[in-house]
Design a protein around this motif. Sequence first.
Motif, PDB file in Angstrom:
ATOM      1  N   LYS A 176       0.834  -1.201   0.000  1.00  0.00           N
ATOM      2  CA  LYS A 176       0.000   0.000   0.000  1.00  0.00           C
ATOM      3  C   LYS A 176       0.872   1.256   0.000  1.00  0.00           C
ATOM      4  CE  LYS A 176      -3.899  -2.108   2.345  1.00  0.00           C
ATOM      5  NZ  LYS A 176      -4.706  -2.144   3.556  1.00  0.00           N
ATOM      6  N   GLU A 203       0.743   3.937  -3.001  1.00  0.00           N
ATOM      7  CA  GLU A 203       0.417   5.336  -2.734  1.00  0.00           C
ATOM      8  C   GLU A 203       1.546   6.259  -3.183  1.00  0.00           C
ATOM      9  OE1 GLU A 203      -0.671   5.481   1.409  1.00  0.00           O
ATOM     10  OE2 GLU A 203      -2.526   4.339   1.041  1.00  0.00           O
ATOM     11  N   ARG A 207      -8.452  -6.367  -6.229  1.00  0.00           N
ATOM     12  CA  ARG A 207      -9.217  -5.727  -5.145  1.00  0.00           C
ATOM     13  C   ARG A 207      -8.425  -4.561  -4.541  1.00  0.00           C
ATOM     14  NH1 ARG A 207     -11.014 -11.039  -4.199  1.00  0.00           N
ATOM     15  NH2 ARG A 207      -9.356 -11.434  -2.692  1.00  0.00           N
ATOM     16  N   LEU A 208      -7.129  -4.746  -4.362  1.00  0.00           N
ATOM     17  CA  LEU A 208      -6.295  -3.652  -3.850  1.00  0.00           C
ATOM     18  C   LEU A 208      -6.363  -2.458  -4.795  1.00  0.00           C
ATOM     19  CD1 LEU A 208      -4.123  -2.354  -2.000  1.00  0.00           C
ATOM     20  CD2 LEU A 208      -2.411  -3.491  -3.446  1.00  0.00           C
ATOM     21  N   TYR A 209      -6.166  -2.700  -6.069  1.00  0.00           N
ATOM     22  CA  TYR A 209      -6.189  -1.607  -7.041  1.00  0.00           C
ATOM     23  C   TYR A 209      -7.561  -0.931  -7.096  1.00  0.00           C
ATOM     24  CZ  TYR A 209      -1.815  -3.826  -8.453  1.00  0.00           C
ATOM     25  OH  TYR A 209      -0.550  -4.371  -8.454  1.00  0.00           O
ATOM     26  N   GLN A 210      -8.620  -1.726  -6.984  1.00  0.00           N
ATOM     27  CA  GLN A 210      -9.966  -1.152  -6.992  1.00  0.00           C
ATOM     28  C   GLN A 210     -10.184  -0.238  -5.786  1.00  0.00           C
ATOM     29  OE1 GLN A 210     -12.097  -4.852  -7.379  1.00  0.00           O
ATOM     30  NE2 GLN A 210     -12.276  -4.655  -9.608  1.00  0.00           N
ATOM     31  N   ARG A 211      -9.613  -0.587  -4.633  1.00  0.00           N
ATOM     32  CA  ARG A 211      -9.727   0.282  -3.452  1.00  0.00           C
ATOM     33  C   ARG A 211      -9.058   1.636  -3.694  1.00  0.00           C
ATOM     34  NH1 ARG A 211      -8.846  -4.613  -0.443  1.00  0.00           N
ATOM     35  NH2 ARG A 211      -6.671  -4.090  -0.093  1.00  0.00           N
ATOM     36  N   TYR A 212      -8.141   1.682  -4.628  1.00  0.00           N
ATOM     37  CA  TYR A 212      -7.456   2.929  -4.961  1.00  0.00           C
ATOM     38  C   TYR A 212      -8.026   3.583  -6.222  1.00  0.00           C
ATOM     39  CZ  TYR A 212      -4.168   2.454  -1.204  1.00  0.00           C
ATOM     40  OH  TYR A 212      -3.606   2.376   0.059  1.00  0.00           O
ATOM     41  N   SER A 224     -10.146   0.691 -12.256  1.00  0.00           N
ATOM     42  CA  SER A 224     -11.173  -0.194 -12.809  1.00  0.00           C
ATOM     43  C   SER A 224     -10.627  -0.803 -14.098  1.00  0.00           C
ATOM     44  CB  SER A 224     -12.483   0.554 -13.062  1.00  0.00           C
ATOM     45  OG  SER A 224     -12.270   1.620 -13.944  1.00  0.00           O
ATOM     46  N   ARG A 270      -6.916   4.213 -13.451  1.00  0.00           N
ATOM     47  CA  ARG A 270      -7.484   5.044 -12.387  1.00  0.00           C
ATOM     48  C   ARG A 270      -7.847   6.379 -13.012  1.00  0.00           C
ATOM     49  NH1 ARG A 270      -4.418   7.796  -7.350  1.00  0.00           N
ATOM     50  NH2 ARG A 270      -6.195   7.964  -5.948  1.00  0.00           N
ATOM     51  N   ASN A 310     -14.927  13.781  -1.024  1.00  0.00           N
ATOM     52  CA  ASN A 310     -14.073  12.883  -0.248  1.00  0.00           C
ATOM     53  C   ASN A 310     -13.175  13.678   0.587  1.00  0.00           C
ATOM     54  OD1 ASN A 310     -15.266  10.678  -1.467  1.00  0.00           O
ATOM     55  ND2 ASN A 310     -13.867  10.750  -3.179  1.00  0.00           N
TER      56      ASN A 310
END
Length: 156
Positions: A89, A93, A116-121, A124, A145, A156
Amino acid sequence: MRIRGYTEVDLAAILDIYGRSKLDDLKFEDKTFTLLPLAKDEARLRGLMESEIYVCEEKGIISGYGAFYGNEIRALFVLPGCRGKGVGKMLLEFLLSKVQGEPCLNVASSNQPAKRLYQRYGFSVAHSFETTYNRVPVSAQTMIRKALAQDERNVN
């Protein structure tokens, strides 16, 4: 734990991390893969070396590395024993803070944990394609992204 720019003395650690981690990217495939060491994979090594490379280091030990070229994240690898400690992470970042434009990356279609990690950031899937690893076919996906609109940034 800190992230710093790559130096030539880091190459042995990067080759080791790649060798201990690469097949994990493909462990969800229904095929068997044999590791092709990065030092012998001319195309991947060339792509890495033309990139901006950063390493995550703690107490003189390199636990992971990441690289990008333009807006493409080309590498993100963490030593197996250092996973789950925030190294990946932190590297992601950091890379996202450096990349100009809309970041993209390629991932094996079957690698759901990475996706899933990439989607949290905010990544798609943009499209799917066929590639190979050590001459074995692999289904992969490009993830992008998208830049947030001004209104979304303010929420946000």
